[in-house]
Write a protein that holds these residues in place. Sequence first.
Motif, PDB file in Angstrom:
ATOM      1  N   LEU A 150       4.060 -37.187   2.764  1.00 23.82           N
ATOM      2  CA  LEU A 150       2.977 -38.162   2.334  1.00 23.82           C
ATOM      3  C   LEU A 150       3.198 -38.497   0.789  1.00 23.82           C
ATOM      4  O   LEU A 150       3.261 -39.410   0.453  1.00 23.82           O
ATOM      5  N   VAL A 151       3.636 -37.232   0.084  1.00 30.08           N
ATOM      6  CA  VAL A 151       3.801 -37.546  -1.349  1.00 30.08           C
ATOM      7  C   VAL A 151       5.078 -38.165  -1.451  1.00 30.08           C
ATOM      8  O   VAL A 151       5.272 -39.246  -2.377  1.00 30.08           O
ATOM      9  N   ASN A 152       6.173 -37.986  -0.911  1.00 32.68           N
ATOM     10  CA  ASN A 152       7.337 -38.422  -0.888  1.00 32.68           C
ATOM     11  C   ASN A 152       7.643 -40.093  -0.740  1.00 32.68           C
ATOM     12  O   ASN A 152       8.062 -40.743  -1.307  1.00 32.68           O
ATOM     13  N   LEU A 153       6.830 -40.359   0.565  1.00 31.65           N
ATOM     14  CA  LEU A 153       6.927 -41.549   0.987  1.00 31.65           C
ATOM     15  C   LEU A 153       6.143 -42.719   0.082  1.00 31.65           C
ATOM     16  O   LEU A 153       6.581 -43.607  -0.269  1.00 31.65           O
ATOM     17  N   THR A 154       4.986 -42.146  -0.592  1.00 31.09           N
ATOM     18  CA  THR A 154       4.149 -43.040  -1.434  1.00 31.09           C
ATOM     19  C   THR A 154       4.860 -43.079  -2.719  1.00 31.09           C
ATOM     20  O   THR A 154       5.148 -44.245  -3.181  1.00 31.09           O
ATOM     21  N   THR A 155       5.728 -42.010  -3.241  1.00 33.32           N
ATOM     22  CA  THR A 155       6.456 -41.978  -4.357  1.00 33.32           C
ATOM     23  C   THR A 155       7.485 -42.969  -4.322  1.00 33.32           C
ATOM     24  O   THR A 155       7.696 -44.161  -5.216  1.00 33.32           O
ATOM     25  N   ASN A 208      -8.794 -33.378  -0.620  1.00 31.04           N
ATOM     26  CA  ASN A 208      -7.614 -34.019  -0.976  1.00 31.04           C
ATOM     27  C   ASN A 208      -7.023 -33.814  -2.151  1.00 31.04           C
ATOM     28  O   ASN A 208      -5.865 -34.317  -2.763  1.00 31.04           O
ATOM     29  N   TYR A 209      -7.491 -32.760  -3.116  1.00 33.35           N
ATOM     30  CA  TYR A 209      -7.450 -32.653  -4.369  1.00 33.35           C
ATOM     31  C   TYR A 209      -6.072 -32.075  -4.831  1.00 33.35           C
ATOM     32  O   TYR A 209      -5.341 -33.004  -5.421  1.00 33.35           O
ATOM     33  N   ARG A 210      -5.284 -31.453  -4.309  1.00 36.30           N
ATOM     34  CA  ARG A 210      -4.159 -30.827  -4.636  1.00 36.30           C
ATOM     35  C   ARG A 210      -3.208 -31.882  -4.061  1.00 36.30           C
ATOM     36  O   ARG A 210      -1.893 -32.078  -4.926  1.00 36.30           O
ATOM     37  N   ARG A 211      -3.304 -32.377  -3.065  1.00 38.87           N
ATOM     38  CA  ARG A 211      -2.273 -33.675  -2.703  1.00 38.87           C
ATOM     39  C   ARG A 211      -2.154 -34.456  -3.822  1.00 38.87           C
ATOM     40  O   ARG A 211      -0.957 -35.397  -4.038  1.00 38.87           O
ATOM     41  N   GLU A 212      -3.489 -34.855  -4.378  1.00 39.51           N
ATOM     42  CA  GLU A 212      -3.303 -36.178  -5.424  1.00 39.51           C
ATOM     43  C   GLU A 212      -2.677 -35.452  -6.581  1.00 39.51           C
ATOM     44  O   GLU A 212      -2.002 -36.349  -7.301  1.00 39.51           O
ATOM     45  N   PHE A 213      -2.960 -34.269  -6.884  1.00 44.27           N
ATOM     46  CA  PHE A 213      -2.214 -33.649  -8.080  1.00 44.27           C
ATOM     47  C   PHE A 213      -0.693 -33.563  -7.656  1.00 44.27           C
ATOM     48  O   PHE A 213       0.119 -34.082  -8.798  1.00 44.27           O
ATOM     49  N   GLU A 257      -1.629 -23.241   5.115  1.00 39.72           N
ATOM     50  CA  GLU A 257      -0.523 -23.296   3.880  1.00 39.72           C
ATOM     51  C   GLU A 257      -1.101 -24.325   2.723  1.00 39.72           C
ATOM     52  O   GLU A 257      -1.597 -24.958   2.752  1.00 39.72           O
ATOM     53  N   ALA A 258      -0.337 -23.773   1.562  1.00 42.74           N
ATOM     54  CA  ALA A 258      -0.504 -24.409   0.452  1.00 42.74           C
ATOM     55  C   ALA A 258       0.027 -26.056   0.684  1.00 42.74           C
ATOM     56  O   ALA A 258       0.899 -26.081   1.525  1.00 42.74           O
ATOM     57  N   ALA A 259      -0.789 -26.986   0.200  1.00 46.38           N
ATOM     58  CA  ALA A 259      -0.217 -28.352   0.238  1.00 46.38           C
ATOM     59  C   ALA A 259       1.163 -28.444  -0.380  1.00 46.38           C
ATOM     60  O   ALA A 259       2.244 -29.292   0.613  1.00 46.38           O
ATOM     61  N   GLU A 260       1.636 -27.509  -1.167  1.00 44.65           N
ATOM     62  CA  GLU A 260       3.206 -27.620  -1.743  1.00 44.65           C
ATOM     63  C   GLU A 260       4.079 -27.373  -0.465  1.00 44.65           C
ATOM     64  O   GLU A 260       5.212 -27.562  -0.573  1.00 44.65           O
ATOM     65  N   TYR A 318      -7.861 -21.516 -10.587  1.00 47.00           N
ATOM     66  CA  TYR A 318      -6.806 -20.624 -10.417  1.00 47.00           C
ATOM     67  C   TYR A 318      -5.235 -21.034 -10.315  1.00 47.00           C
ATOM     68  O   TYR A 318      -5.161 -22.317  -9.916  1.00 47.00           O
ATOM     69  N   ARG A 319      -4.441 -19.998 -10.498  1.00 45.65           N
ATOM     70  CA  ARG A 319      -3.029 -20.458 -10.453  1.00 45.65           C
ATOM     71  C   ARG A 319      -2.694 -21.343  -8.953  1.00 45.65           C
ATOM     72  O   ARG A 319      -2.880 -20.656  -7.939  1.00 45.65           O
ATOM     73  N   GLY A 320      -2.042 -22.540  -8.990  1.00 48.81           N
ATOM     74  CA  GLY A 320      -1.658 -23.181  -7.752  1.00 48.81           C
ATOM     75  C   GLY A 320      -3.039 -23.873  -6.853  1.00 48.81           C
ATOM     76  O   GLY A 320      -2.878 -24.365  -6.048  1.00 48.81           O
ATOM     77  N   VAL A 321      -4.130 -24.003  -7.898  1.00 54.82           N
ATOM     78  CA  VAL A 321      -5.138 -24.852  -7.422  1.00 54.82           C
ATOM     79  C   VAL A 321      -5.531 -25.713  -8.447  1.00 54.82           C
ATOM     80  O   VAL A 321      -5.550 -25.506  -9.484  1.00 54.82           O
ATOM     81  N   GLY A 322      -6.176 -26.922  -8.004  1.00 56.14           N
ATOM     82  CA  GLY A 322      -6.775 -27.795  -8.775  1.00 56.14           C
ATOM     83  C   GLY A 322      -5.630 -28.425  -9.767  1.00 56.14           C
ATOM     84  O   GLY A 322      -4.679 -28.833  -9.385  1.00 56.14           O
ATOM     85  N   GLU A 323      -5.767 -28.404 -11.164  1.00 56.64           N
ATOM     86  CA  GLU A 323      -4.799 -28.890 -12.179  1.00 56.64           C
ATOM     87  C   GLU A 323      -3.963 -27.864 -12.744  1.00 56.64           C
ATOM     88  O   GLU A 323      -3.208 -27.980 -13.421  1.00 56.64           O
ATOM     89  N   SER A 324      -3.898 -26.651 -12.182  1.00 53.97           N
ATOM     90  CA  SER A 324      -3.085 -25.604 -12.578  1.00 53.97           C
ATOM     91  C   SER A 324      -1.847 -25.510 -11.802  1.00 53.97           C
ATOM     92  O   SER A 324      -1.828 -25.879 -10.700  1.00 53.97           O
TER      93      SER A 324
END
Lengths: 312, 310
Positions: B293-298, B69-74, B282-285, A79-85
């Motif tokens: 975490l993302v900024n420091l690693t970058t 951890n999926y979204r943080r890695e993305f 909340e969303a990871a974003e 979905y939007r905002g999830v996984g690779e999207s």
Amino acid sequence: MTVEEVVSATAQQERPVFFTAGGDTLLGIFGSPTTEPKGTAVVLLPGGWRTTSTARNRVLVRLSRELAGRGYHTFRIDYRGVGESTGVLERFDMDELSTDDLKASIEWIEQQGISQFVLVGFCFGGWTAVSYASDVPGAEGVVLISVPALLTGETAVARLARRTSMWRVIRQGLRPWAIRSLLSADRRRIYKRFLAAKVRSFLPTRRPSDAPHAPIARDLTVRFQVPLATLLDRDVPILFLYGTEDEELEGFELSKRGPLGEVLSRSDSLIEVRLAPGRIHGLDRLEYQDAIIENVTDWISRRDGHDPTRVK
Amino acid sequence: MLIDRSFALNQADPIQTASRSDSTLGIREQVEFIEIGGSRLFACLHAPLGDPVGGVVICSPIQAEFEKNYRREFLLARSLAARGLAVGRFHYRGSGNSDGDAEDATVQTMLEDAHAVVGWLKDRTGISEVGFAGTRWGGLVAADAAAQYDPAPLVLWEPVLEPPSYFRDAFRSRLMRDLKDGATNRLSSAALRAELERVGFVDVLGYGVYRGLYDDAIGRRLVTALGERPRPVLILQISPEGGLRSEYSSLVTELRSLGFAATAEVIADKEEAWWFADGRGEAAEARVGARALVNLTTEWFVARFGEARP
């Protein structure tokens, strides 16, 4: 009896695709059959709470590959905002279903020359499927797995408190590890919330039945009454799959006394309700996952009049 | 956002690639299945629109932690790509969209997967130098893989230092689930280990913990996997509160004694229970901790590889 050998698909039969939905690009995995194509695509919609297209322990990957072994094209999406999207999923809400994502998926599949669909949705994905399926001319079936019928607004802590007897609370609370854990501020906070919820569980609920249920905040099926009726009017078969211990099953049974019951009673032959042992909603046991894959594959295969017996 | 639909014109190609680019971020992305030992591995490439200055391979955690951890890695991959680095992400064989069965996965197969992705990343982008990032179990994989590519810098998010602690956490999570469900036949960690020996696997919250992985992993240590050749290492502890845990401060001390340029920091983010999903938050974003975490690693990787050329 015809016995057909089923060769499950692998990644060899799959290809990743990006497609647009609104201003975002979503990832889809399009699977092709390992046997003669039936010309039907099964669209797999994960549950909510930011579940990716694979779902827990790749249940949707395994289901896709089983279905491809039976002649179906498959499509699973992030979905939007999830996984690779791309995009941001600000919050999760049953009032904001991912119908735009499903619409874009259907359009992409149609561009591949396939116009018949079976929609399979878990929980949130189930109502997403219902809310859009009536707009899909080629919809041939809908599978709803542990879809919530009633929203209670009950938290996990409140649910646990309601289900735990007072005797058990006292017995557990006097255990040495429980007393030791009071040294932790986090634990103290959790225990306080639990005890408050336990006290609240003794208060009367708004539910008419005598059973010790959580209060009903909203009957979701009222919203889906019209799309469900439309699907049944078009002779689209629907499978409701629940676990015998799913909280959603309790809500489903209660809501059948209301508008949902009126809709379902009109088309008995098109509705099938299957029960799998246990609490399948969270997919948090391997046996529940296997039961879901088996039931969904079996129902979709039988819908096409094929014997799904598998010999390896 | 531009989407490349070239796959539709090339149905005979056995490997199909999905591509997109984002001119605002200055990145391009590809998703494809890559061949490894007769199986296919799900791999994602995130790269700058221009020439990359280096590469990073992200090694994910496993089982429930993989999803978590999926979204943080993305987001990390996109952030690194926007700063000029090519990034490879993948699903281990036996997990996610990749081929294979979970029961056949071992640390060794995960290492083979990571090395295959390094080769693929170099082939696709022309980079010569590569670094690694790994979270939890992925830290073990990333550390071992990094030891093969001198002087590969390494970032570890909340790494598992010794597999027994990972399995202990997993078994405790199972016990917590059983407690919550009011199960009468709850098994202790010791009993679950015995079940693993006897049956060959244990079901932990819908994921199979298999004996093959357990046996292959049990004697490994992160510090040993890192090898003897020193390299820059950044360890990031993710916890809602408190200072650096003793296990990580000891690791830094040990690595420094071996000549590694090792540092550790604490990032405040809500991650106290790795085995339990927290998608309701909340969303990871949007999470300050995840962004930090993302900024420091970058920034750390950019400092190692240099800024992208305009």
